[in-house]
Design an enzyme around this catalytic site. Structure first.
Site, short mmCIF file in Angstrom:
data_model
loop_
_atom_site.label_atom_id
_atom_site.label_comp_id
_atom_site.label_asym_id
_atom_site.label_seq_id
_atom_site.Cartn_x
_atom_site.Cartn_y
_atom_site.Cartn_z
N ASP A 1 1.49 4.79 1.84
CA ASP A 1 1.16 5.70 2.94
C ASP A 1 1.70 7.09 2.62
OD1 ASP A 1 0.06 3.59 4.31
OD2 ASP A 1 1.93 3.07 5.31
N ASP B 1 11.58 3.24 12.20
CA ASP B 1 12.47 2.18 12.70
C ASP B 1 13.76 2.03 11.88
OD1 ASP B 1 10.92 1.19 10.61
OD2 ASP B 1 10.11 -0.51 11.73
N ASP C 1 0.85 -1.19 0.00
CA ASP C 1 0.00 0.00 0.00
C ASP C 1 0.89 1.24 0.00
OD1 ASP C 1 1.02 -0.13 2.58
OD2 ASP C 1 -0.80 -1.06 3.35
P1 ATP Z 1 5.08 -3.76 5.04
O1 ATP Z 1 5.59 -3.86 3.65
O2 ATP Z 1 5.09 -5.07 5.73
O3 ATP Z 1 3.79 -3.01 5.18
P2 ATP Z 1 6.14 -1.44 6.30
O4 ATP Z 1 7.54 -1.02 6.59
O5 ATP Z 1 5.36 -0.58 5.34
O6 ATP Z 1 6.19 -2.93 5.80
P3 ATP Z 1 4.08 -0.84 8.17
O7 ATP Z 1 3.70 -1.61 9.40
O8 ATP Z 1 3.10 -0.69 7.08
O9 ATP Z 1 5.38 -1.58 7.66
O10 ATP Z 1 4.60 0.55 8.67
C1 ATP Z 1 4.75 1.69 7.83
C2 ATP Z 1 5.92 2.53 8.28
O11 ATP Z 1 5.73 2.99 9.62
C3 ATP Z 1 7.25 1.78 8.31
O12 ATP Z 1 7.87 1.76 7.05
C4 ATP Z 1 8.03 2.57 9.34
O13 ATP Z 1 8.55 3.75 8.76
C5 ATP Z 1 6.97 3.00 10.34
N1 ATP Z 1 6.85 2.04 11.45
C6 ATP Z 1 6.02 0.97 11.53
N2 ATP Z 1 6.16 0.32 12.70
C7 ATP Z 1 7.11 0.99 13.39
C8 ATP Z 1 7.69 0.83 14.67
N3 ATP Z 1 7.34 -0.16 15.46
N4 ATP Z 1 8.63 1.72 15.05
C9 ATP Z 1 8.98 2.76 14.25
N5 ATP Z 1 8.47 2.95 13.03
C10 ATP Z 1 7.55 2.10 12.60
MG MG Z 2 3.19 -0.85 4.90
#
Ligand code: ATP
Ligand code: MG
Length: 465
Positions: A75, A150, A73
């Site tokens: 964001d 993160d 997705d």
């Molecule tokens: P995925 O492809 O699995 O969705 P993602 O990195 O996009 O991986 P999300 O859970 O959708 O994971 O989170 C979106 C963003 O929010 C991450 O890329 C990161 O920048 C931030 N984020 C998510 N969880 C955390 C956390 N626990 N601590 C700090 N930043 C976080």
């Molecule tokens: Mg994501």
């Protein structure tokens, strides 16, 4: 010509600009064109920018595009407050109580839009006694928003209007070298939010990225902090991990890093039995395959598979003390589900489907009379049959049984009649003339379900996200 010469001498750096602590990487260096961004996400950044705000695609989507992967997705991060975003887009709603985000709706697509946030300084931070952050909901600027994320690879901002990437933590270089690196001091960041340890495992397995040594090092010492994370959040993360399409790899990594204890308590027991381990690994592999083929995956099926060998041993224990098979199976299921409840909150809504899948298993053994035909008409037949195939493949039951059902379900009536085995059960029943005798072998049919947890799609809501 001169540009080429510069490029050769100074590498790609001649193209990047530095503004303050931010490296700005142009499209001809990073290669991600704006048409890779979903139309809805583009409408959100365009709309916000036209209204005078800053707006970027951020996080996993930018990372995935740089890795030439299809983002799950898109964001958006902006300096507009949730109310200001609402004013720009009529079809939008503010969600979340702790941290308010805006869902902007375009047809089928929902674009999650969040206001830049900052990490709360340690003196004003609200933490539990282990240092876990309880709140991180202060608005901030773009640089602060990058710092609270993160991994460096997750902290890149892409502006679709000029196709530039804004990079405060050398995330671009890390993505190029396939490195997953924690922003700041990894030990501090894991203490603030221990789920980041699981994210390190999941993202490195899913993306094939290497955990940078300093990012990996504290995990062994800090893993017990996962015990303080609320169960619902752990379950969300476990589901993300199990449904990532890389479940097998993730679970192997969790085990290598000794992170699976207390997280998938069933694995502790099951993985010690060779047959149980094989079954779980096959179930995970099967889930990954289904996800890659674009098929649906049911969390209830997966949990049922993860717990199956636990159920089998409890079932045997109950029969060993003289309980009848049906009663023993019911008792075993309840025992296993209650035990899991106490350790990790597998939501009760999955119980009905899990029980149905388990209860249908012994019925595959009955291949006489009308029973196989009745089993075929069960609404859960297909899932229960897939479950049976996993049992065959793992060596728990004879593969002939799977082959028999494979043929029987598609066979014409006369072939089915030939395939049926002598109906011992019916004879026994006639001999004894006691209806209760059938209960020994024929298990109760699943009742209509109160809720269709099987078809449910999981909404994964990262509490800190
Ligand atoms: P995925 O492809 O699995 O969705 P993602 O990195 O996009 O991986 P999300 O859970 O959708 O994971 O989170 C979106 C963003 O929010 C991450 O890329 C990161 O920048 C931030 N984020 C998510 N969880 C955390 C956390 N626990 N601590 C700090 N930043 C976080
Ligand atoms: Mg994501």
């Amino acid at each position: 010509m001169i540009k080429k010469l510069f490029k050769r001498v100074f590498g790609k750096s001649v193209h990047t600009r530095i503004e303050g602590r931010c490296h700005i990487i142009p499209q001809d260096v990073h290669g991600v064109r704006r048409d890779k961004i979903s139309p809805a996400a583009r409408k959100v950044t365009d709309g916000l920018q036209a209204a005078g705000y800053a707006a970027f695609v951020v996080g996993g989507a930018v990372r995935d595009l740089l890795l030439d992967r299809h983002p799950k997705d898109f964001d958006i991060a902006t300096d507009a407050t949730p109310e200001e975003v609402r004013r720009v887009f009529r079809r939008s709603r503010i969600i979340g109580r702790r941290f308010r985000l805006v869902h902007v709706l375009f047809g089928e697509e929902t674009v999650e839009t969040s206001t830049f946030r900052r990490m709360i300084e340690s003196e004003e931070a609200e933490t539990d006694e282990h240092g876990r952050l309880l709140r991180d909901n202060q608005f901030g600027d773009q640089e602060q928003d990058a710092a609270r994320r993160d991994f460096t690879a997750n902290a890149l901002f892409y502006d679709p209007s000029n196709q530039e990437i804004y990079d405060y933590h050398d995330g671009y270089a890390d993505v190029c070298s396939n490195t997953l690196r924690m922003i700041g001091d990894p030990a501090v960041r894991y203490r603030e939010d221990p789920v980041r340890m699981l994210r390190a495992v999941r993202l490195s397995a899913k993306l094939g990225m290497n955990l940078e040594p300093a990012t990996a090092a504290p995990i062994a010492k800090m893993k017990d902090l996962l015990g303080n994370v609320p169960q619902a959040r752990l379950l969300d993360e476990m589901l993300k991990l199990l449904l990532s399409g890389h479940a097998l790899e993730c679970v192997k990594k969790l085990r290598d890093m000794d992170l699976h204890h207390g997280l998938l308590p069933m694995l502790d027991v099951i993985l010690k039995q060779p047959m149980g381990e094989r079954f779980v690994m096959l179930a995970l592999q099967n889930t990954d395959l289904r996800i890659h083929e674009g098929k649906s995956v049911s969390p209830a099926f997966l949990f049922a598979a993860l717990l199956w060998h636990d159920v089998l041993s409890a079932w045997k224990a109950h029969q060993d003390v003289g309980e009848r098979p049906v009663a023993a199976l019911h008792a075993a299921m309840d025992e296993v589900l209650n035990r899991q409840q106490a350790q990790i909150a597998i939501p009760r809504r999955y119980d009905t489907v899990m029980k149905e899948l388990w209860l249908l298993q012994p019925r595959f053994e009955q291949r006489g009379g009308q029973r196989p035909v009745r089993l075929l008409s069960q609404p859960r037949f297909r899932a229960a049959y897939d479950f049976l195939l996993l049992r065959c493949e793992s060596g728990e039951v004879d593969s002939q049984l799977g082959l028999w059902w494979d043929e029987f379900q598609d066979a014409a009536d006369d072939r089915r009649a030939e395939m049926l085995l002598p109906d011992d059960v019916a004879k026994k029943r006639r001999r004894r003339k006691k209806p209760s005798a059938t209960a020994q072998v024929e298990l109760p049919m699943g009742q209509p379900l109160a809720s269709d947890a099987f078809a449910e799609t999981v909404m994964i809501d990262d509490a800190l996200h």
